[in-house]
Motif scaffolding. Sequence first.
Motif, PDB file in Angstrom:
ATOM      1  N   TRP A 394       4.564  28.991  53.361  1.00 60.19           N
ATOM      2  CA  TRP A 394       5.132  29.760  52.260  1.00 60.19           C
ATOM      3  C   TRP A 394       6.494  30.347  52.593  1.00 60.19           C
ATOM      4  O   TRP A 394       7.307  30.573  51.697  1.00 60.19           O
ATOM      5  CB  TRP A 394       4.153  30.856  51.828  1.00 60.19           C
ATOM      6  CG  TRP A 394       2.929  30.245  51.236  1.00 60.19           C
ATOM      7  CD1 TRP A 394       1.693  30.159  51.794  1.00 60.19           C
ATOM      8  CD2 TRP A 394       2.847  29.572  49.980  1.00 60.19           C
ATOM      9  NE1 TRP A 394       0.836  29.480  50.961  1.00 60.19           N
ATOM     10  CE2 TRP A 394       1.512  29.117  49.838  1.00 60.19           C
ATOM     11  CE3 TRP A 394       3.763  29.305  48.963  1.00 60.19           C
ATOM     12  CZ2 TRP A 394       1.079  28.411  48.723  1.00 60.19           C
ATOM     13  CZ3 TRP A 394       3.333  28.609  47.840  1.00 60.19           C
ATOM     14  CH2 TRP A 394       2.007  28.173  47.731  1.00 60.19           C
ATOM     15  N   ASP A 395       6.754  30.613  53.881  1.00 57.00           N
ATOM     16  CA  ASP A 395       8.097  31.058  54.241  1.00 57.00           C
ATOM     17  C   ASP A 395       9.119  29.981  53.909  1.00 57.00           C
ATOM     18  O   ASP A 395      10.206  30.277  53.395  1.00 57.00           O
ATOM     19  CB  ASP A 395       8.158  31.390  55.738  1.00 57.00           C
ATOM     20  CG  ASP A 395       7.417  32.684  56.064  1.00 57.00           C
ATOM     21  OD1 ASP A 395       7.158  33.461  55.119  1.00 57.00           O
ATOM     22  OD2 ASP A 395       7.103  32.902  57.232  1.00 57.00           O
ATOM     23  N   ALA A 398       9.249  29.690  49.796  1.00 56.46           N
ATOM     24  CA  ALA A 398      10.029  30.758  49.162  1.00 56.46           C
ATOM     25  C   ALA A 398      11.478  30.726  49.642  1.00 56.46           C
ATOM     26  O   ALA A 398      12.407  30.969  48.863  1.00 56.46           O
ATOM     27  CB  ALA A 398       9.396  32.113  49.481  1.00 56.46           C
ATOM     28  N   PHE A 423       3.252  29.409  43.252  1.00 56.50           N
ATOM     29  CA  PHE A 423       3.328  30.583  44.121  1.00 56.50           C
ATOM     30  C   PHE A 423       2.119  31.509  43.965  1.00 56.50           C
ATOM     31  O   PHE A 423       1.956  32.438  44.771  1.00 56.50           O
ATOM     32  CB  PHE A 423       4.623  31.355  43.855  1.00 56.50           C
ATOM     33  CG  PHE A 423       5.827  30.742  44.503  1.00 56.50           C
ATOM     34  CD1 PHE A 423       6.023  30.836  45.871  1.00 56.50           C
ATOM     35  CD2 PHE A 423       6.765  30.043  43.751  1.00 56.50           C
ATOM     36  CE1 PHE A 423       7.123  30.254  46.479  1.00 56.50           C
ATOM     37  CE2 PHE A 423       7.869  29.461  44.355  1.00 56.50           C
ATOM     38  CZ  PHE A 423       8.053  29.567  45.726  1.00 56.50           C
ATOM     39  N   MET A 426       0.164  31.768  47.144  1.00 60.73           N
ATOM     40  CA  MET A 426       0.767  32.386  48.329  1.00 60.73           C
ATOM     41  C   MET A 426      -0.003  33.646  48.696  1.00 60.73           C
ATOM     42  O   MET A 426      -0.178  34.539  47.874  1.00 60.73           O
ATOM     43  CB  MET A 426       2.239  32.705  48.050  1.00 60.73           C
ATOM     44  CG  MET A 426       2.977  33.291  49.234  1.00 60.73           C
ATOM     45  SD  MET A 426       4.774  33.432  48.924  1.00 60.73           S
ATOM     46  CE  MET A 426       4.795  34.702  47.647  1.00 60.73           C
ATOM     47  N   ALA A 430       2.294  36.003  54.191  1.00 59.02           N
ATOM     48  CA  ALA A 430       3.706  35.603  54.183  1.00 59.02           C
ATOM     49  C   ALA A 430       4.551  36.858  53.974  1.00 59.02           C
ATOM     50  O   ALA A 430       4.458  37.514  52.934  1.00 59.02           O
ATOM     51  CB  ALA A 430       3.954  34.590  53.069  1.00 59.02           C
ATOM     52  N   THR A 435       9.714  35.605  50.670  1.00 56.56           N
ATOM     53  CA  THR A 435       8.396  35.728  50.032  1.00 56.56           C
ATOM     54  C   THR A 435       8.273  37.051  49.296  1.00 56.56           C
ATOM     55  O   THR A 435       7.650  37.132  48.230  1.00 56.56           O
ATOM     56  CB  THR A 435       7.271  35.593  51.079  1.00 56.56           C
ATOM     57  OG1 THR A 435       7.453  36.578  52.111  1.00 56.56           O
ATOM     58  CG2 THR A 435       7.272  34.213  51.704  1.00 56.56           C
ATOM     59  N   ARG A 439       7.488  37.449  45.295  1.00 55.26           N
ATOM     60  CA  ARG A 439       6.449  38.349  44.770  1.00 55.26           C
ATOM     61  C   ARG A 439       7.043  39.332  43.761  1.00 55.26           C
ATOM     62  O   ARG A 439       6.448  39.609  42.711  1.00 55.26           O
ATOM     63  CB  ARG A 439       5.791  39.131  45.914  1.00 55.26           C
ATOM     64  CG  ARG A 439       4.843  38.322  46.769  1.00 55.26           C
ATOM     65  CD  ARG A 439       3.986  39.230  47.649  1.00 55.26           C
ATOM     66  NE  ARG A 439       3.315  38.431  48.655  1.00 55.26           N
ATOM     67  CZ  ARG A 439       3.800  38.208  49.876  1.00 55.26           C
ATOM     68  NH1 ARG A 439       4.967  38.747  50.227  1.00 55.26           N
ATOM     69  NH2 ARG A 439       3.143  37.463  50.727  1.00 55.26           N
TER      70      ARG A 439
END
Length: 900
Positions: A394-395, A398, A423, A426, A430, A435, A439
């Motif tokens: 996820w790093d 994103a 996403f 996720m 993360a 990330t 969010r």
Amino acid sequence: MSTLAEIHENVPGSAVRLVPELSRTDPVGDPFLRTRFALPARAHTFLRRQRLVDHLDQALRTPLTLLNGPAGAGKTLLAADWASGLDLPVAWLTFDVGDCRPGVFWAYVLQALRACGAPASEAVGEPADAAGVDHRLLSALAGELNDRERPVVLVLDEYDRVTDATVAEQLEFVLHHSGPGLHLVLVTRTEPLLPLHRYRAAGDLTEIRSAELAFTPEEATTLLELHGLSLPVQAARNLVDRTRGWAAGLSLSALAARESSDPELYLKEFEADRSTVADFLLAEVLKGQTPETQDLLLRVSVLERFCPDLANELTDRVDAEAILTGLHRENAFVERLGHSWYQLHPLFGEILRAHLRVRLPGLEPELHRRAARWLHRHGFLQETLAHSAAAGDWDLTAGALVDDLAIGLLFTGPSSENLARLFSHMGPEARSPATHLVRAAHDLARHDLDHGLASLRHAEEQLAHEGNGAHEAAARLSCALLDALAARLTGCPPEVEKAAESAAELRQEVPVHLLDKHPELTALLMTHVGSTLLWAGRYEDARAVLTSVAGAPGGTSTALPREEAMGHLALLDYMNGWPGRAERKALAAVSEADRAGAPRPSGSGIGRLVLAAVAVDRNELGRAQTLIDEAAELSSGTPDPVLAAGRALAAARLLMARGKVRDAVEAADPAVPAAVDSPWARSHEALVTSAAHLAEGRPKEAAEVLRSVSGDQPVCAVEAAAIQLAARRPGAAFDLLDSVHAEGRAGPAVTVRAALVRAGAAAAAGDGATARKLVAQALLDARRERLRRPFLDAGAWIRPLIATAPLHELAAGWLTPAAAAQGERTRPQAPPAPLVAVELSAREHDVLDRVARMMSTEEIAADLCLSVNTVKTHLKSVYRKLAVNRRGEAVRRARDLRML
């Protein structure tokens, strides 16, 4: 379960019809195999496809026909079915792997000619050596074929097994010199060694390839019926999409489905890797490849598409280009997309992915990660996101979105919902700045301010400790966008201006190509700025910013900000008393959303609210209610201050027009907390409250509430003046009229109400002439815009005036019923159309015209040769553009606009 014999019978090219025994032996001394000269038999489930048979008939006009497709494409049975119906001698020869030696090849060709009753004479002779053939034999054979009165059709099946270049040269020589006496048909999986480019240039080649061999949905439906399966066309269409019309895939799937209790469900959900289709492809395609090729195919199976460089990235080798070129040439279910890109046949890809998990367990996430990094380096954002998410990195996912300056795509554009779903997987582990930004965007897009701002602060804190490279600049610019959105939702102009200033500085540090690639980021940011300035009453600043957004480059990515900007501009026009202009911009906003075709995010709907307010001013109360309801569905729960105030304004005005004073007072409160008070929202709320006091007999309280209304809001000021006059305070009313600061800005809604206030004062003072003159001017100004509410709300004093002859004529037909001619009954007339540009396509006009003629949807579809669903789609578009939701309303609206 189907028996092995039944499966064998139904796979293309599996069964044969034997020919009478023939003597002689080949140059090696082995007897000729009779099955090699027999037309393959067609099973009872074989489907003759007349379009292909007709194409082969037409192909007799050219000396060479090429049937080229992958294993199981139905090439052999098609050729056999066609050949069986010819009124010409057909020499059929199915090749084996040992037939590539010239002597053996020509011995079998001569035997095929004998088998079909068109033997060569003794003068041609026989090949004596398996490894070679006398050129005299080839010349004699070509000469005899050229002398024939009726041509021979020579079908060479599985010609891809012939790989000797000498054989190809000899075959070309014979074909060239046989003239019209020979028609050659090559049935092959690969490109033959013949110089096809010369045949194409001369018009001497007919080609039938994979795309034409693929079954159509209609053909697939008939094929399934031959297997005893009666399925809807849509189910067959889905199966064709999955198999790409591949004959063997359809037949094998049908055999398996026939054994299922729910064939339709089986064909929709069958697991390709656990089917006879998998057995066929693994045996016919994968197992025949080298270990290196097998490894490449397994690794690229995780990709939707791939090029040689990307394949090399996954294999740690450098030979992908040669392998992929060969696989495509061999029709090994590797399809060329153009520009060196390829894709796997869908079923083959499914099977390979399952095989990958068995042969190389645990490798799939790493392959996705490698692919994501390569795709990120080469600028393929959407595929980068898909593969990095599949890898669970996820790093990287994103980071790719933020580095590409694409965080705005979470709010607008056709991929916004797909990105939100992606996403949503996720997890909280993360913790990179990117990330946190994603969010924050996810939460703010859903108007969760608490969580959104918390994530945004985490991102900003982490970025404060990092460097100032291009990646960090992109992340900080993304922060500025989210800061602007948060400021908009909290109604805080200082914060939105701070975000705009920060964005202006950061744009200098971000690569220009990224800004050009993602115009939605700037458009979204400026929309937030413009909306916040409008809320704060800085109208001209807001107009300048929003106008720049409305004129932003077109495209789906900027559709939402353009729609919102035009909706806000419509609101500004409405507040300045220009209902026609407001309506035009609001309709343009609605049409912009329709053209984009993307799911409408929360926050849209301001255009419909403006249309509702205009409808109230025109006393079209039913239409106003419909528009308010539609806007509520689009923006349910949205804490956007401007939208909330717009909804309160429209709803309160409608309730006041219906005489529901107390309900109007409750509806007038936007009930959205904001850091800065909005002068126009406060003024509209004060007007409703004041009108309620007046209606309930409290003129003093009514006048007191109006202290907050100033001339900076022209419409509010003239409406407040009308209330002051009704409260018997003409001096205060004139003070308000004189305070209106609208040089060049005040529209008919202002001038009409102002004239009526002065007319009411003149009437009360006994100056009838002045009152009539002012009412006449008001009627002239209102007629083009169909502004009825100002006259309906003016009070009892106006009715006798309008009843007088000169004024009645000005009001007839739009405010009052038109006068009937002598001997005619009085009937209401439709009001004249406003100057509003509503653009319908030619097909939408056709559909609307037939709706006006009371034709049903089915009748319209038949009359226009369209599907019922297509007619419904056009109707929905017409409803949206006309801001209605029923047929009758659409027709009435179109007649008002003189479109019918």
